[in-house]
Design a protein around this motif. Structure first.
Motif, PDB file in Angstrom:
ATOM      1  N   MET A 161     -64.633 -37.947 -30.174  1.00 29.05           N
ATOM      2  CA  MET A 161     -64.104 -36.606 -30.217  1.00 29.05           C
ATOM      3  C   MET A 161     -63.911 -36.221 -31.681  1.00 29.05           C
ATOM      4  N   LYS A 162     -64.449 -35.074 -32.048  1.00 31.49           N
ATOM      5  CA  LYS A 162     -64.253 -34.538 -33.395  1.00 31.49           C
ATOM      6  C   LYS A 162     -63.015 -33.652 -33.380  1.00 31.49           C
ATOM      7  N   ASN A 163     -62.516 -33.343 -34.573  1.00 27.45           N
ATOM      8  CA  ASN A 163     -61.388 -32.418 -34.641  1.00 27.45           C
ATOM      9  C   ASN A 163     -61.432 -31.615 -35.937  1.00 27.45           C
ATOM     10  N   ASN A 164     -60.694 -30.521 -35.923  1.00 21.35           N
ATOM     11  CA  ASN A 164     -60.608 -29.621 -37.074  1.00 21.35           C
ATOM     12  C   ASN A 164     -59.201 -29.635 -37.683  1.00 21.35           C
ATOM     13  N   ILE A 165     -58.519 -30.744 -37.594  1.00 17.21           N
ATOM     14  CA  ILE A 165     -57.147 -30.816 -38.104  1.00 17.21           C
ATOM     15  C   ILE A 165     -57.115 -30.553 -39.607  1.00 17.21           C
ATOM     16  N   ILE A 214     -59.144 -28.853 -41.452  1.00 17.05           N
ATOM     17  CA  ILE A 214     -59.407 -27.433 -41.704  1.00 17.05           C
ATOM     18  C   ILE A 214     -58.159 -26.607 -41.412  1.00 17.05           C
ATOM     19  N   GLN A 215     -57.520 -26.868 -40.275  1.00 20.25           N
ATOM     20  CA  GLN A 215     -56.311 -26.135 -39.924  1.00 20.25           C
ATOM     21  C   GLN A 215     -55.189 -26.398 -40.928  1.00 20.25           C
ATOM     22  N   ARG A 216     -55.094 -27.632 -41.398  1.00 22.42           N
ATOM     23  CA  ARG A 216     -54.078 -27.936 -42.422  1.00 22.42           C
ATOM     24  C   ARG A 216     -54.314 -27.111 -43.665  1.00 22.42           C
ATOM     25  N   ALA A 217     -55.588 -27.006 -44.084  1.00 27.29           N
ATOM     26  CA  ALA A 217     -55.932 -26.240 -45.287  1.00 27.29           C
ATOM     27  C   ALA A 217     -55.603 -24.759 -45.100  1.00 27.29           C
ATOM     28  N   ILE A 218     -55.908 -24.224 -43.936  1.00 35.24           N
ATOM     29  CA  ILE A 218     -55.621 -22.813 -43.656  1.00 35.24           C
ATOM     30  C   ILE A 218     -54.122 -22.542 -43.779  1.00 35.24           C
ATOM     31  N   HIS A 219     -53.313 -23.508 -43.317  1.00 31.87           N
ATOM     32  CA  HIS A 219     -51.859 -23.334 -43.316  1.00 31.87           C
ATOM     33  C   HIS A 219     -51.167 -23.942 -44.539  1.00 31.87           C
ATOM     34  N   GLU A 237     -58.742 -26.564 -27.635  1.00 33.29           N
ATOM     35  CA  GLU A 237     -60.198 -26.611 -27.785  1.00 33.29           C
ATOM     36  C   GLU A 237     -60.671 -26.163 -29.163  1.00 33.29           C
ATOM     37  N   GLU A 238     -59.856 -25.377 -29.854  1.00 29.96           N
ATOM     38  CA  GLU A 238     -60.230 -24.947 -31.203  1.00 29.96           C
ATOM     39  C   GLU A 238     -60.008 -26.055 -32.229  1.00 29.96           C
ATOM     40  N   ILE A 239     -59.213 -27.051 -31.876  1.00 32.35           N
ATOM     41  CA  ILE A 239     -58.939 -28.159 -32.791  1.00 32.35           C
ATOM     42  C   ILE A 239     -59.743 -29.394 -32.421  1.00 32.35           C
ATOM     43  N   PHE A 240     -59.807 -29.703 -31.136  1.00 36.99           N
ATOM     44  CA  PHE A 240     -60.472 -30.922 -30.671  1.00 36.99           C
ATOM     45  C   PHE A 240     -61.763 -30.581 -29.954  1.00 36.99           C
ATOM     46  N   ILE A 241     -62.857 -31.205 -30.396  1.00 41.57           N
ATOM     47  CA  ILE A 241     -64.181 -30.930 -29.841  1.00 41.57           C
ATOM     48  C   ILE A 241     -64.691 -32.182 -29.137  1.00 41.57           C
ATOM     49  N   LEU A 242     -64.854 -32.060 -27.824  1.00 40.89           N
ATOM     50  CA  LEU A 242     -65.357 -33.169 -27.027  1.00 40.89           C
ATOM     51  C   LEU A 242     -66.870 -33.239 -27.207  1.00 40.89           C
ATOM     52  N   GLU A 243     -67.377 -34.408 -27.587  1.00 36.57           N
ATOM     53  CA  GLU A 243     -68.801 -34.585 -27.793  1.00 36.57           C
ATOM     54  C   GLU A 243     -69.410 -35.200 -26.554  1.00 36.57           C
ATOM     55  N   GLU A 244     -70.725 -35.070 -26.417  1.00 34.76           N
ATOM     56  CA  GLU A 244     -71.399 -35.564 -25.212  1.00 34.76           C
ATOM     57  C   GLU A 244     -71.180 -37.048 -24.981  1.00 34.76           C
ATOM     58  N   GLU A 245     -71.180 -37.835 -26.054  1.00 30.58           N
ATOM     59  CA  GLU A 245     -71.021 -39.287 -25.890  1.00 30.58           C
ATOM     60  C   GLU A 245     -69.599 -39.683 -25.515  1.00 30.58           C
TER      61      GLU A 245
END
Length: 66
Positions: free
Chosen positions: A1-5, A7-12, A57-65
Motif C-alpha cells: 500500500m502506498k501513501n501520501n502522508i 505530501i500531506q505533511r508538506a501541504i500542512h 483514500e486520498e492518503i492511502f492507495i491500495l495497489e493490485e499486489e
C-alpha cells in the motif's frame, strides 16, 4: 500500500514529529509509514485523514499486489 502522508505533511507544514504528536504515535512510526514499512490500523488511518481533512483514500492507495 502506498501513501501520501509526506505530501500531506508538506501541504500542512508539519514535521514528522508534529504529525506524530497530533495523532499520538512516535516520529519513528510516521517515518516507517512514509517508507511503506508499516501499515497503520484503521483507527490510525482515520485519525490521519481527519487531521488532514481528506478521505482515507486520498492518503492511502491500495495497489493490485496488496
Amino acid at each position: 500500500m502506498k501513501n501520501n502522508i509526506k505530501i500531506q505533511r508538506a501541504i500542512h507544514n508539519f514535521t514528522q514529529a508534529d504529525l506524530a504528536e497530533k495523532i499520538g504515535v512516535s516520529r519513528q512510526t510516521i517515518n516507517a509509514m512514509e517508507k511503506n514499512k508499516y501499515v497503520p490500523s484503521t483507527i490510525l488511518s482515520l485519525k490521519i485523514a481527519k487531521l488532514f481533512e481528506v478521505s482515507v483514500e486520498e492518503i492511502f492507495i491500495l495497489e493490485e499486489e496488496d
